[in-house]
Design a protein around this motif. Structure first.
Motif, PDB file in Angstrom:
ATOM      1  N   LEU A   1     100.585  11.380  -9.792  1.00 31.62           N
ATOM      2  CA  LEU A   1     100.285   9.952  -9.714  1.00 31.62           C
ATOM      3  C   LEU A   1      98.847   9.715 -10.160  1.00 31.62           C
ATOM      4  N   LEU A   2      98.665   8.760 -11.054  1.00 32.24           N
ATOM      5  CA  LEU A   2      97.354   8.404 -11.566  1.00 32.24           C
ATOM      6  C   LEU A   2      96.941   7.048 -10.992  1.00 32.24           C
ATOM      7  N   ASP A   3      95.774   6.568 -11.371  1.00 30.32           N
ATOM      8  CA  ASP A   3      95.305   5.271 -10.907  1.00 30.32           C
ATOM      9  C   ASP A   3      96.047   4.132 -11.616  1.00 30.32           C
ATOM     10  N   HIS A   4      95.994   2.943 -11.023  1.00 33.54           N
ATOM     11  CA  HIS A   4      96.479   1.694 -11.637  1.00 33.54           C
ATOM     12  C   HIS A   4      97.992   1.708 -11.888  1.00 33.54           C
ATOM     13  N   GLY A   5      98.747   2.458 -11.100  1.00 35.25           N
ATOM     14  CA  GLY A   5     100.194   2.452 -11.237  1.00 35.25           C
ATOM     15  C   GLY A   5     100.733   3.342 -12.339  1.00 35.25           C
ATOM     16  N   ALA A   6      99.909   4.204 -12.895  1.00 32.99           N
ATOM     17  CA  ALA A   6     100.349   5.132 -13.945  1.00 32.99           C
ATOM     18  C   ALA A   6     100.766   6.458 -13.320  1.00 32.99           C
ATOM     19  N   TRP A   7     101.611   7.190 -14.021  1.00 38.22           N
ATOM     20  CA  TRP A   7     101.997   8.524 -13.585  1.00 38.22           C
ATOM     21  C   TRP A   7     102.353   9.391 -14.786  1.00 38.22           C
ATOM     22  N   VAL A   8     102.359  10.707 -14.575  1.00 39.11           N
ATOM     23  CA  VAL A   8     102.722  11.673 -15.615  1.00 39.11           C
ATOM     24  C   VAL A   8     103.648  12.714 -15.011  1.00 39.11           C
ATOM     25  N   ASP A   9     104.773  12.969 -15.677  1.00 39.43           N
ATOM     26  CA  ASP A   9     105.678  14.058 -15.320  1.00 39.43           C
ATOM     27  C   ASP A   9     105.493  15.206 -16.305  1.00 39.43           C
TER      28      ASP A   9
ATOM     29  N   ILE B   1     101.730  -0.902 -29.238  1.00 36.20           N
ATOM     30  CA  ILE B   1     102.345  -1.786 -30.224  1.00 36.20           C
ATOM     31  C   ILE B   1     103.701  -2.219 -29.679  1.00 36.20           C
ATOM     32  N   GLY B   2     103.926  -3.520 -29.591  1.00 36.54           N
ATOM     33  CA  GLY B   2     105.165  -4.020 -29.014  1.00 36.54           C
ATOM     34  C   GLY B   2     105.057  -4.191 -27.515  1.00 36.54           C
ATOM     35  N   ARG B   3     106.133  -3.904 -26.795  1.00 37.17           N
ATOM     36  CA  ARG B   3     106.204  -4.193 -25.358  1.00 37.17           C
ATOM     37  C   ARG B   3     105.257  -3.356 -24.525  1.00 37.17           C
ATOM     38  N   GLY B   4     104.814  -2.205 -25.064  1.00 37.30           N
ATOM     39  CA  GLY B   4     103.918  -1.348 -24.306  1.00 37.30           C
ATOM     40  C   GLY B   4     102.572  -1.979 -24.008  1.00 37.30           C
ATOM     41  N   SER B   5     102.235  -3.085 -24.672  1.00 38.76           N
ATOM     42  CA  SER B   5     100.946  -3.730 -24.447  1.00 38.76           C
ATOM     43  C   SER B   5     100.890  -4.502 -23.144  1.00 38.76           C
ATOM     44  N   ASP B   6     102.054  -4.949 -22.638  1.00 44.13           N
ATOM     45  CA  ASP B   6     102.027  -5.755 -21.414  1.00 44.13           C
ATOM     46  C   ASP B   6     103.158  -5.440 -20.442  1.00 44.13           C
ATOM     47  N   GLU B   7     103.930  -4.379 -20.698  1.00 41.36           N
ATOM     48  CA  GLU B   7     105.003  -3.984 -19.787  1.00 41.36           C
ATOM     49  C   GLU B   7     104.885  -2.504 -19.451  1.00 41.36           C
ATOM     50  N   ASP B   8     105.285  -2.155 -18.230  1.00 42.33           N
ATOM     51  CA  ASP B   8     105.425  -0.743 -17.887  1.00 42.33           C
ATOM     52  C   ASP B   8     106.565  -0.152 -18.705  1.00 42.33           C
ATOM     53  N   THR B   9     106.369   1.054 -19.193  1.00 43.93           N
ATOM     54  CA  THR B   9     107.389   1.710 -20.000  1.00 43.93           C
ATOM     55  C   THR B   9     107.229   3.218 -19.856  1.00 43.93           C
ATOM     56  N   MET B  10     107.916   3.974 -20.679  1.00 42.76           N
ATOM     57  CA  MET B  10     107.799   5.440 -20.676  1.00 42.76           C
ATOM     58  C   MET B  10     107.739   5.945 -22.104  1.00 42.76           C
ATOM     59  N   VAL B  11     106.993   7.014 -22.286  1.00 43.15           N
ATOM     60  CA  VAL B  11     106.984   7.779 -23.526  1.00 43.15           C
ATOM     61  C   VAL B  11     107.156   9.239 -23.139  1.00 43.15           C
ATOM     62  N   ALA B  12     108.200   9.883 -23.659  1.00 43.17           N
ATOM     63  CA  ALA B  12     108.497  11.285 -23.363  1.00 43.17           C
ATOM     64  C   ALA B  12     108.162  12.123 -24.591  1.00 43.17           C
ATOM     65  N   ILE B  13     107.351  13.157 -24.421  1.00 40.19           N
ATOM     66  CA  ILE B  13     106.902  13.986 -25.537  1.00 40.19           C
ATOM     67  C   ILE B  13     107.353  15.428 -25.319  1.00 40.19           C
ATOM     68  N   VAL B  14     108.082  15.947 -26.288  1.00 40.43           N
ATOM     69  CA  VAL B  14     108.467  17.361 -26.306  1.00 40.43           C
ATOM     70  C   VAL B  14     107.606  18.063 -27.344  1.00 40.43           C
TER      71      VAL B  14
ATOM     72  N   GLY C   1     104.493   7.493 -17.715  1.00 34.92           N
ATOM     73  CA  GLY C   1     105.251   6.355 -17.231  1.00 34.92           C
ATOM     74  C   GLY C   1     104.423   5.375 -16.430  1.00 34.92           C
ATOM     75  N   GLY C   2     105.099   4.366 -15.864  1.00 32.14           N
ATOM     76  CA  GLY C   2     104.405   3.309 -15.160  1.00 32.14           C
ATOM     77  C   GLY C   2     103.522   2.526 -16.113  1.00 32.14           C
ATOM     78  N   SER C   3     102.287   2.288 -15.714  1.00 26.43           N
ATOM     79  CA  SER C   3     101.339   1.534 -16.548  1.00 26.43           C
ATOM     80  C   SER C   3     100.549   2.428 -17.492  1.00 26.43           C
ATOM     81  N   CYS C   4     100.975   3.673 -17.663  1.00 27.55           N
ATOM     82  CA  CYS C   4     100.140   4.671 -18.353  1.00 27.55           C
ATOM     83  C   CYS C   4      99.700   4.209 -19.741  1.00 27.55           C
ATOM     84  N   GLN C   5     100.605   3.606 -20.527  1.00 24.06           N
ATOM     85  CA  GLN C   5     100.228   3.208 -21.883  1.00 24.06           C
ATOM     86  C   GLN C   5      99.232   2.050 -21.891  1.00 24.06           C
ATOM     87  N   ARG C   6      99.235   1.237 -20.841  1.00 27.37           N
ATOM     88  CA  ARG C   6      98.336   0.086 -20.782  1.00 27.37           C
ATOM     89  C   ARG C   6      97.000   0.411 -20.134  1.00 27.37           C
TER      90      ARG C   6
END
Length: 209
Positions: free
Chosen positions: A29-37, A132-145, A177-182
């Motif tokens: 769990l990170l600050d401001h509602g962000a998290w990383v798995d 770019i797009g919804r990630g600027s103002d919405e919580d979302t997820m980006v999964a990187i392999v 995830g969470g607010s991580c991109q913002r």
């Protein structure tokens, strides 16, 4: 500097494929509602997958405006949009597994895949968030392999601060995830060490880049 790609001695699987998620995923769990798995070594046979992707993906170079000039993007790229066939069935399997695991939390499927080839330590990506797009103002997820030689992925709060470091390669998975991109930003810095190539595969929902 460039070094020959060296496979992992622990990765002797004949046919690549994703492993289980569930309890094997470690969340921070990170600050401001962000998290990383993080799920180390999620793709078995990742070195074979790296070899296949390096050969079959139609990599291309890009140039982008930066301040008052046009510069080379320091990595090779390929974006697979929604509905476009992915270059290897293992990526379809990985996306299906991620969709199953994160369905309730994300509320929508991962639909696109952006691939980056970091050829050596001179290739990099600067500090940024996928806004770019919804990630600027919405919580979302980006999964990187990540497959290939491990590279550092750094995370820090927007505007600077102490960075978290993850060494990712040989089939490792990280999900922001969470607010991580913002509220946070991430980067793959250059390195003067002799290092082999790495491919990252970024799965995103619709409308997030």
């Amino acid at each position: 500097m460039t070094a020959p790609f060296q496979g992992s001695l622990l990765d002797m699987c004949e046919e690549p494929g994703p492993g289980p998620l569930g309890a094997t995923v470690r969340r921070t769990l990170l600050d401001h509602g962000a998290w990383v798995d993080v799920r180390p070594g999620w793709i078995a046979g990742a070195d074979a997958l790296f070899d296949r992707l390096e050969r079959v993906v139609p990599w291309h170079a890009e140039r982008r405006h930066m301040y008052d000039r046009v510069v080379d993007v320091p990595r090779l790229l390929k974006f697979y949009d929604e509905g476009e066939p992915l270059p290897d069935p293992v990526l379809d399997q990985a996306r299906d597994a991620l969709n199953a695991h994160y369905a309730r939390e994300l509320g929508e499927p991962f639909r696109t895949a952006g691939l980056c080839l970091y050829r050596d330590g001179r290739d990099s990506v600067a500090w940024h968030g996928d806004r770019i797009g919804r990630g600027s103002d919405e919580d979302t997820m980006v999964a990187i392999v990540s497959v290939g030689a491990p590279r550092a992925l750094l995370l820090r709060p927007n505007g600077g601060g102490r960075a978290l470091r993850h060494e990712l390669g040989h089939g490792d998975l990280i999900v922001m995830g969470g607010s991580c991109q913002r509220t946070w930003e991430h980067a793959v810095p250059k390195t003067a060490r002799a290092i082999g190539p790495r491919i990252s595969v970024q799965f995103r929902p619709r409308g997030v880049r």
